[in-house]
Design a protein around this motif. Structure first.
Motif, PDB file in Angstrom:
ATOM      1  N   ALA A   1      -9.317   2.615 -11.829  1.00  0.00           N
ATOM      2  CA  ALA A   1      -8.424   1.493 -11.523  1.00  0.00           C
ATOM      3  C   ALA A   1      -8.022   1.514 -10.047  1.00  0.00           C
ATOM      4  CB  ALA A   1      -7.184   1.549 -12.412  1.00  0.00           C
TER       5      ALA A   1
ATOM      6  N   ILE B   1      -0.540   5.691 -13.169  1.00  0.00           N
ATOM      7  CA  ILE B   1      -1.580   5.316 -12.206  1.00  0.00           C
ATOM      8  C   ILE B   1      -2.317   4.060 -12.678  1.00  0.00           C
ATOM      9  CG2 ILE B   1      -3.752   6.044 -11.173  1.00  0.00           C
ATOM     10  CD1 ILE B   1      -2.702   8.847 -11.090  1.00  0.00           C
ATOM     11  N   THR B   2      -2.712   4.047 -13.966  1.00  0.00           N
ATOM     12  CA  THR B   2      -3.490   2.900 -14.459  1.00  0.00           C
ATOM     13  C   THR B   2      -2.699   1.616 -14.345  1.00  0.00           C
ATOM     14  OG1 THR B   2      -4.251   4.447 -16.124  1.00  0.00           O
ATOM     15  CG2 THR B   2      -4.952   2.183 -16.349  1.00  0.00           C
TER      16      THR B   2
ATOM     17  N   PHE C   1       1.733   7.080  -6.738  1.00  0.00           N
ATOM     18  CA  PHE C   1       0.922   8.285  -6.909  1.00  0.00           C
ATOM     19  C   PHE C   1       1.790   9.536  -6.877  1.00  0.00           C
ATOM     20  CE2 PHE C   1      -2.972   6.026  -6.503  1.00  0.00           C
ATOM     21  CZ  PHE C   1      -3.836   6.840  -7.170  1.00  0.00           C
TER      22      PHE C   1
ATOM     23  N   LEU D   1       0.833  -1.209   0.000  1.00  0.00           N
ATOM     24  CA  LEU D   1       0.000   0.000   0.000  1.00  0.00           C
ATOM     25  C   LEU D   1       0.864   1.254   0.000  1.00  0.00           C
ATOM     26  CD1 LEU D   1      -2.834  -1.098   2.415  1.00  0.00           C
ATOM     27  CD2 LEU D   1      -2.943  -0.828  -0.051  1.00  0.00           C
TER      28      LEU D   1
ATOM     29  N   VAL E   1       1.914   1.861  -3.444  1.00  0.00           N
ATOM     30  CA  VAL E   1       0.864   2.513  -4.240  1.00  0.00           C
ATOM     31  C   VAL E   1       0.938   4.027  -4.054  1.00  0.00           C
ATOM     32  CG1 VAL E   1      -1.613   2.780  -4.514  1.00  0.00           C
ATOM     33  CG2 VAL E   1      -0.665   0.520  -4.203  1.00  0.00           C
TER      34      VAL E   1
ATOM     35  N   LEU F   1      -9.704  -4.207  -2.398  1.00  0.00           N
ATOM     36  CA  LEU F   1      -8.792  -5.184  -1.774  1.00  0.00           C
ATOM     37  C   LEU F   1      -8.509  -4.793  -0.331  1.00  0.00           C
ATOM     38  CD1 LEU F   1      -5.891  -6.421  -4.033  1.00  0.00           C
ATOM     39  CD2 LEU F   1      -7.594  -7.718  -2.819  1.00  0.00           C
TER      40      LEU F   1
ATOM     41  N   ALA G   1      -7.925   5.666 -15.244  1.00  0.00           N
ATOM     42  CA  ALA G   1      -6.900   5.605 -14.202  1.00  0.00           C
ATOM     43  C   ALA G   1      -7.520   5.654 -12.817  1.00  0.00           C
ATOM     44  CB  ALA G   1      -5.902   6.749 -14.386  1.00  0.00           C
TER      45      ALA G   1
ATOM     46  N   ALA H   1      -0.207   1.678 -10.229  1.00  0.00           N
ATOM     47  CA  ALA H   1      -1.044   1.709  -9.028  1.00  0.00           C
ATOM     48  C   ALA H   1      -2.291   0.862  -9.218  1.00  0.00           C
ATOM     49  CB  ALA H   1      -1.409   3.151  -8.706  1.00  0.00           C
ATOM     50  N   GLY H   2      -2.841   0.867 -10.426  1.00  0.00           N
ATOM     51  CA  GLY H   2      -4.118   0.188 -10.633  1.00  0.00           C
ATOM     52  C   GLY H   2      -4.003  -1.289 -10.922  1.00  0.00           C
ATOM     53  N   ALA H   3      -3.065  -1.687 -11.766  1.00  0.00           N
ATOM     54  CA  ALA H   3      -3.032  -3.086 -12.205  1.00  0.00           C
ATOM     55  C   ALA H   3      -1.931  -3.890 -11.514  1.00  0.00           C
ATOM     56  CB  ALA H   3      -2.863  -3.143 -13.714  1.00  0.00           C
TER      57      ALA H   3
ATOM     58  N   VAL I   1      -2.183  -4.063  -7.716  1.00  0.00           N
ATOM     59  CA  VAL I   1      -3.350  -4.853  -7.327  1.00  0.00           C
ATOM     60  C   VAL I   1      -3.032  -6.341  -7.460  1.00  0.00           C
ATOM     61  CG1 VAL I   1      -5.664  -5.457  -8.043  1.00  0.00           C
ATOM     62  CG2 VAL I   1      -5.068  -3.094  -7.739  1.00  0.00           C
TER      63      VAL I   1
END
Lengths: 170, 404
Positions: free
Chosen positions: B129, A57-58, A38, A31, A34, B136, B126, A61-63, A66
């Motif tokens: 996402a 970010i996409t 950012f 975390l 992440v 989670l 973005a 941080a996003g994929a 995760v």
């Protein structure tokens, strides 16, 4: 104004990175990472590269993060066991490399060379269409090599699942 | 707003800050009001579909029911489970709501646009996402097996459906030639107020709309894709351990996501605030907000309708649907979009000398040919993919049951 914004973001980014390394819980580390991504995205925004910031970010941080979190939680391995350092030679090497990086950064900071002249204004460089044009003309070869690399990884993942499936049948 | 402030006070950055704070407040207030309306529409709509009345006691037609519910949730006790990870448990609803509200920064309410950035479409992708990170966090921090399973499902589903969703937007970005949401809407403007210029009325746009809409339903965890909170299996999924105001925040984020989906769909495929008279100076702005809300709420009603009609998918069926049905269709659609652009806009310069025979770029003959070609490709692809799934899908289900 911009400098103040930069300093706050930079401190946040570095703080998140340090916290990521120091925290004992793997989920907390992820975390913090992440948050770090950012911060980097905001730094890209300050450099007039909105496209890069959004992709950061996409994708990161996003994929990717995760998926990291997903695997950590799936395996239930949040609390890493305290085990002996399996790579004892790593610490001195890491120290030397880190020092080298600091020296290089300091050199670049205090002895700046002549900046490369660009034909575009700073506002244009990060624009999606200009980035795309560069990517598909000047930097076509690195781009294609990267896509082949990703394709190989993809095929690798498929092959791994195929093998286990055949094993089940036999 | 900004010019006015600078005129009176002459402080640049303060003006910027104040104007953006005003916009943010407006978005938050309007968002909450819309969310109340949405819950009412959903419950009443579902009620009539299921042959019952729905909430109809508080206020006229039960319109004040959401306010009563809000008061109820605010006064409830705030509980954190003993074994939960306190900070992550607390931050999860914040992350989820923040990522949802952030998307509204670029969503135009008719002619009223909060911010126009040149990567607007990518920005929406973005921030949505980041939503999955929040899911989670909520699932893991609750320290509850049901919550964790719900979080896992939510993430697996969100990541899978994000891909066809983004790829279907790629076709639209190709058509428009820009990622700015304002440009996307401008591209659907016709000087004669002709609604046929909306993206949904082209073969390319229609397939893109179908893929985007279905993938968005899954992204927003709407039934039939609400596996992350499947009540009959997982209590309430990742929301199980949340109560009081935190649950209200998650609920608010859920409905705001749904509204954002409807708003983006209305903007990208249905022309946003375009409609008769939306270009008149001041009255037109009001009209455009009205058209925008009408389109968005209409789409939301379709969501409710789907919820009332379609049963929930099993988790492996859901994954197969994303990867084996929507993804190939989105890829085919990108191909036919490039054909559409090549046939309509390109000339001898780009190596489309043949198209010159049909007339100048943008002529009726060219558009007609592009229509026929892309329509054939898309329809054939749709039935081919559906057929392949129908014949092969069933056998693989039984051979390898996947457990998530």
């Amino acid at each position: 104004m911009e400098i103040a914004f930069f300093i706050i973001t930079a401190l946040l980014t570095i703080g998140a990175a340090v916290a990521m390394v120091l925290s004992h819980n793997a989920v907390h580390s992820a975390l913090w990472l992440v948050l770090n991504f950012f911060g980097v995205a905001v730094l890209y925004l300050l450099l007039n590269a909105p496209f890069l910031a959004m992709v950061q970010i996409t994708v990161y941080a996003g994929a990717i993060m995760v998926l990291f979190l997903f695997v950590i939680m799936l395996l239930g391995s949040e609390q890493g066991q305290e085990e002996v350092n399996g790579l004892p030679w790593q610490t001195p090497v890491a120290l030397v490399m880190g020092l080298l990086l600091v020296v290089m950064a300091g050199y670049a900071l205090f002895f700046p060379g002549t900046p490369v002249p660009t034909t575009q204004t700073p506002n244009e460089i990060g624009a999606p269409d200009i980035l795309a044009r560069k990517l598909f003309s000047t930097y076509l070869l690195p781009f294609e090599i990267t896509s082949v690399l990703l394709l190989v990884a993809l095929i690798g993942a498929v092959v791994l699942t195929m093998k286990s499936r055949e094993g089940d049948r036999v | 707003m900004r010019a006015m402030w600078e005129f009176f006070f002459g402080v640049g950055w303060l003006a910027t800050l104040t104007s953006y704070l005003t916009i943010t407040t407006a978005i938050l207030v309007a968002g909450s009001l819309v969310m109340m309306l949405l819950t009412w529409i959903e419950r009443r709509g579902l009620g009539y579909m299921q042959d019952r009345k729905g909430p109809n006691r508080v206020g006229p037609f039960g319109l004040f029911q959401p306010i009563a519910e809000a008061i109820k949730t605010i006064t409830k006790e705030d509980i954190t489970p003993t074994d939960a990870d306190r900070w992550v448990h607390f931050l999860a609803p914040v992350v989820i709501l923040a990522s949802t509200v952030a998307a509204f920064a670029v969503i135009p309410w008719g002619n009223l646009i909060p911010v126009d950035i040149n990567v607007g479409v990518l920005y929406i992708v973005a921030v949505s996402a980041v939503h999955t990170v929040g899911i989670l966090m909520a699932g893991w921090a609750s320290n509850n097996k049901f919550a964790l399973l719900g979080g896992m499902r939510g993430v697996a589903q969100a990541i899978s459906y994000e891909i066809p969703q983004v790829l279907s937007l790629v076709s639209i970005v190709m058509l428009v030639g820009s990622m700015s949401v304002v440009d996307v809407i401008q591209n659907q403007m016709d000087p004669y107020g002709n609604i046929l210029s909306w993206h949904i009325f082209t073969p390319v746009g229609l397939l893109s709309f179908i893929v985007f809409w279905i993938a968005s339903l899954a992204e927003g965890e709407r039934p039939p894709f609400d596996n992350p909170e499947a009540e009959s299996e997982l209590v309430a999924g990742y929301m199980t351990e949340y109560g009081g105001m935190k649950f209200a925040v998650l609920f608010l984020a859920n409905y705001l996501t749904n509204f954002a989906i409807c708003a983006v769909t209305a903007g990208v495929f249905l022309g946003g605030g375009n409609g008769p008279g939306s270009d008149i100076p001041i009255l037109g702005t009001l009209l455009s907000v009205f058209y925008f809300l009408a389109k968005s709420l209409g789409l939301f009603f379709v969501m409710v309708w789907i919820r009332g009609v379609v049963p929930r998918l099993r988790i492996d069926e859901l994954m197969h649907f994303a990867w084996k049905f929507l993804l190939p269709l989105a890829l085919v659609n990108i191909f036919s979009t490039s054909l559409w652009i090549a046939i309509i806009r390109w000339g001898a310069e780009q190596g489309m000398g043949i198209a010159e025979a049909l007339g100048a770029p943008g002529s009726i003959a060219r558009i007609a040919v592009a229509w026929v070609v892309t329509a054939i490709i898309n329809v054939v692809a749709f039935f081919l993919v559906a057929r392949l799934n129908a014949t092969r899908g069933v056998t693989t289900y039984q051979a390898t049951p996947t457990a998530v």
